[in-house]
Design a protein around this motif. Structure first.
Motif, PDB file in Angstrom:
ATOM      1  N   LEU A 198       7.623  38.162  16.512  1.00  0.00           N
ATOM      2  CA  LEU A 198       6.362  38.202  16.613  1.00  0.00           C
ATOM      3  C   LEU A 198       5.208  38.039  15.231  1.00  0.00           C
ATOM      4  CD1 LEU A 198       6.602  41.103  18.790  1.00  0.00           C
ATOM      5  CD2 LEU A 198       5.739  38.880  19.108  1.00  0.00           C
ATOM      6  N   GLY A 199       4.675  37.768  15.333  1.00  0.00           N
ATOM      7  CA  GLY A 199       3.322  36.960  14.641  1.00  0.00           C
ATOM      8  C   GLY A 199       3.031  38.451  13.469  1.00  0.00           C
ATOM      9  N   ARG A 218       7.690  45.917  23.915  1.00  0.00           N
ATOM     10  CA  ARG A 218       8.382  45.243  24.853  1.00  0.00           C
ATOM     11  C   ARG A 218       8.788  43.522  24.240  1.00  0.00           C
ATOM     12  NH1 ARG A 218       8.222  48.041  29.714  1.00  0.00           N
ATOM     13  NH2 ARG A 218       7.791  50.622  28.383  1.00  0.00           N
ATOM     14  N   LEU A 219       7.464  42.844  23.841  1.00  0.00           N
ATOM     15  CA  LEU A 219       7.563  42.084  23.192  1.00  0.00           C
ATOM     16  C   LEU A 219       8.956  42.012  22.403  1.00  0.00           C
ATOM     17  CD1 LEU A 219       4.190  40.734  23.270  1.00  0.00           C
ATOM     18  CD2 LEU A 219       5.627  39.846  24.681  1.00  0.00           C
ATOM     19  N   ALA A 220       8.935  42.258  21.317  1.00  0.00           N
ATOM     20  CA  ALA A 220      10.148  42.495  20.759  1.00  0.00           C
ATOM     21  C   ALA A 220      11.644  42.659  20.499  1.00  0.00           C
ATOM     22  CB  ALA A 220      10.171  43.618  19.934  1.00  0.00           C
ATOM     23  N   GLU A 224      14.476  39.373  22.039  1.00  0.00           N
ATOM     24  CA  GLU A 224      16.000  39.990  21.248  1.00  0.00           C
ATOM     25  C   GLU A 224      16.528  39.269  22.676  1.00  0.00           C
ATOM     26  OE1 GLU A 224      18.833  43.466  21.185  1.00  0.00           O
ATOM     27  OE2 GLU A 224      17.303  44.205  20.568  1.00  0.00           O
ATOM     28  N   ARG A 225      16.715  39.674  24.002  1.00  0.00           N
ATOM     29  CA  ARG A 225      17.123  39.656  25.004  1.00  0.00           C
ATOM     30  C   ARG A 225      16.965  38.640  26.168  1.00  0.00           C
ATOM     31  NH1 ARG A 225      18.687  45.170  27.368  1.00  0.00           N
ATOM     32  NH2 ARG A 225      19.226  45.849  25.304  1.00  0.00           N
ATOM     33  N   ASP A 252      11.974  48.620  31.923  1.00  0.00           N
ATOM     34  CA  ASP A 252      11.013  48.708  30.028  1.00  0.00           C
ATOM     35  C   ASP A 252      11.177  47.159  29.643  1.00  0.00           C
ATOM     36  OD1 ASP A 252      13.940  47.744  30.601  1.00  0.00           O
ATOM     37  OD2 ASP A 252      15.050  49.332  29.064  1.00  0.00           O
ATOM     38  N   ARG A 253      11.153  46.243  30.795  1.00  0.00           N
ATOM     39  CA  ARG A 253      11.303  44.678  30.087  1.00  0.00           C
ATOM     40  C   ARG A 253      10.311  44.258  30.360  1.00  0.00           C
ATOM     41  NH1 ARG A 253      15.204  42.842  33.142  1.00  0.00           N
ATOM     42  NH2 ARG A 253      15.383  40.925  32.269  1.00  0.00           N
TER      43      ARG A 253
END
Length: 283
Positions: A198-199, A218-220, A224-225, A252-253
């Motif tokens: 992420l920036g 959540r974006l991280a 990953e997924r 949680d996604r």
């Protein structure tokens, strides 16, 4: 160790001559966390001899699961990668395999992968009490997570062509979240699947049911997924780009449904972002 086309019967017979043991599911096996059990049997039904081998091989299935192609896909895969430790190994039923394959194989084809020979459904037993069927009871947390999952599509991660500011505002109203984010490919990745970061700046236009500070985490997790999806967005921007991402909060996604390139459509996106601050959604 990779098996070309094992049959379940041969695997079970071979395991009877090897030392079978029960081990904790490793924390690094993200595929099989939160399923209601935490002890698995080794060797597993794919012939992996060690938890480390199972962790490495299972990670390649995370992008497919991120597309939510079937509500029982995780159950099916984990019954093979991390079978629950009972007196006897319980395999998935043939009907469960066929159901997951029917829904997930087309999504795999979107990204150039075919259903692997190692998972051919003919090797699994027909439905009976000692195999895992599509109606096998799952934990409440798992069923709640998947109860409202939309049908996966090959176009879920394609960049959208904007039409008008009005259409964009309507999309923001219908989405759980909307965020402007820069994604950059990480040069430190040695994996076959490209890694993205992420920036430093994150502009949250709409956080929906999430608390204000939850979006970055959540974006991280999404990065990953859902590496296949992220790579698809960055296909024409290998050095990174800024996107408007909208979608649904699933437990949680985050499930990204629509994505727009900010560099391709700066006028419409900037106008929509400004108007959104004072926009009132109908209904």
């Amino acid at each position: 160790m990779t098996l070309c086309a094992p049959t379940l019967l041969l695997l079970l017979l071979s395991q009877s001559t090897r030392a079978s043991r029960c081990l904790p599911i490793p924390p690094g096996m993200a595929l099989c966390q939160g399923l209601g059990y935490n002890i698995m049997r080794m060797p597993n039904l794919l012939g992996h001899e060690s938890p480390g081998e199972a962790v490495q091989q299972s990670g390649s299935w995370l992008p497919l699961l991120a597309r939510d192609c079937h509500p029982y896909a995780r159950i099916f895969l984990c019954s093979l990668f991390a079978p629950v430790c009972l007196e006897r190994i319980i395999s998935p039923c043939r009907s469960l395999c066929e159901s997951v394959q029917d829904s997930c194989a087309p999504i795999m084809n979107c990204y150039g992968y075919s259903w692997p020979r190692i998972l051919h459904c003919d090797q699994f037993p027909k439905d009976h009490l000692m195999c895992i069927s599509p109606v096998t009871h799952m934990s409440n947390s798992t069923s709640n997570t998947h109860s409202a999952v939309p049908q996966a599509s090959c176009t879920d991660c394609e960049l959208e062509e904007t039409t008008s500011v009005k259409v964009l505002l309507d999309l923001l109203c219908k989405s759980d979240f909307a965020v402007k984010v820069r994604l950059a490919q990480s040069n430190s990745s040695s994996s076959a699947i490209a890694k993205f970061s992420l920036g430093s700046r994150l502009d949250v236009l709409k956080h929906g049911p999430l608390l204000g500070g939850e979006m970055k985490g959540r974006l991280a997790l999404w990065l990953e997924r859902d590496a296949t999806c992220v790579g698809n967005l960055n296909r024409h921007h290998p050095q990174g780009a800024t996107f408007l991402l909208t979608g649904t909060v699933m437990g949680d996604r985050l499930l990204v449904n629509k994505a727009f390139s900010w560099s391709r459509h700066p006028r419409q996106l900037n106008q929509a972002a400004r108007k959104w601050k004072h926009h009132r959604c109908r209904g």
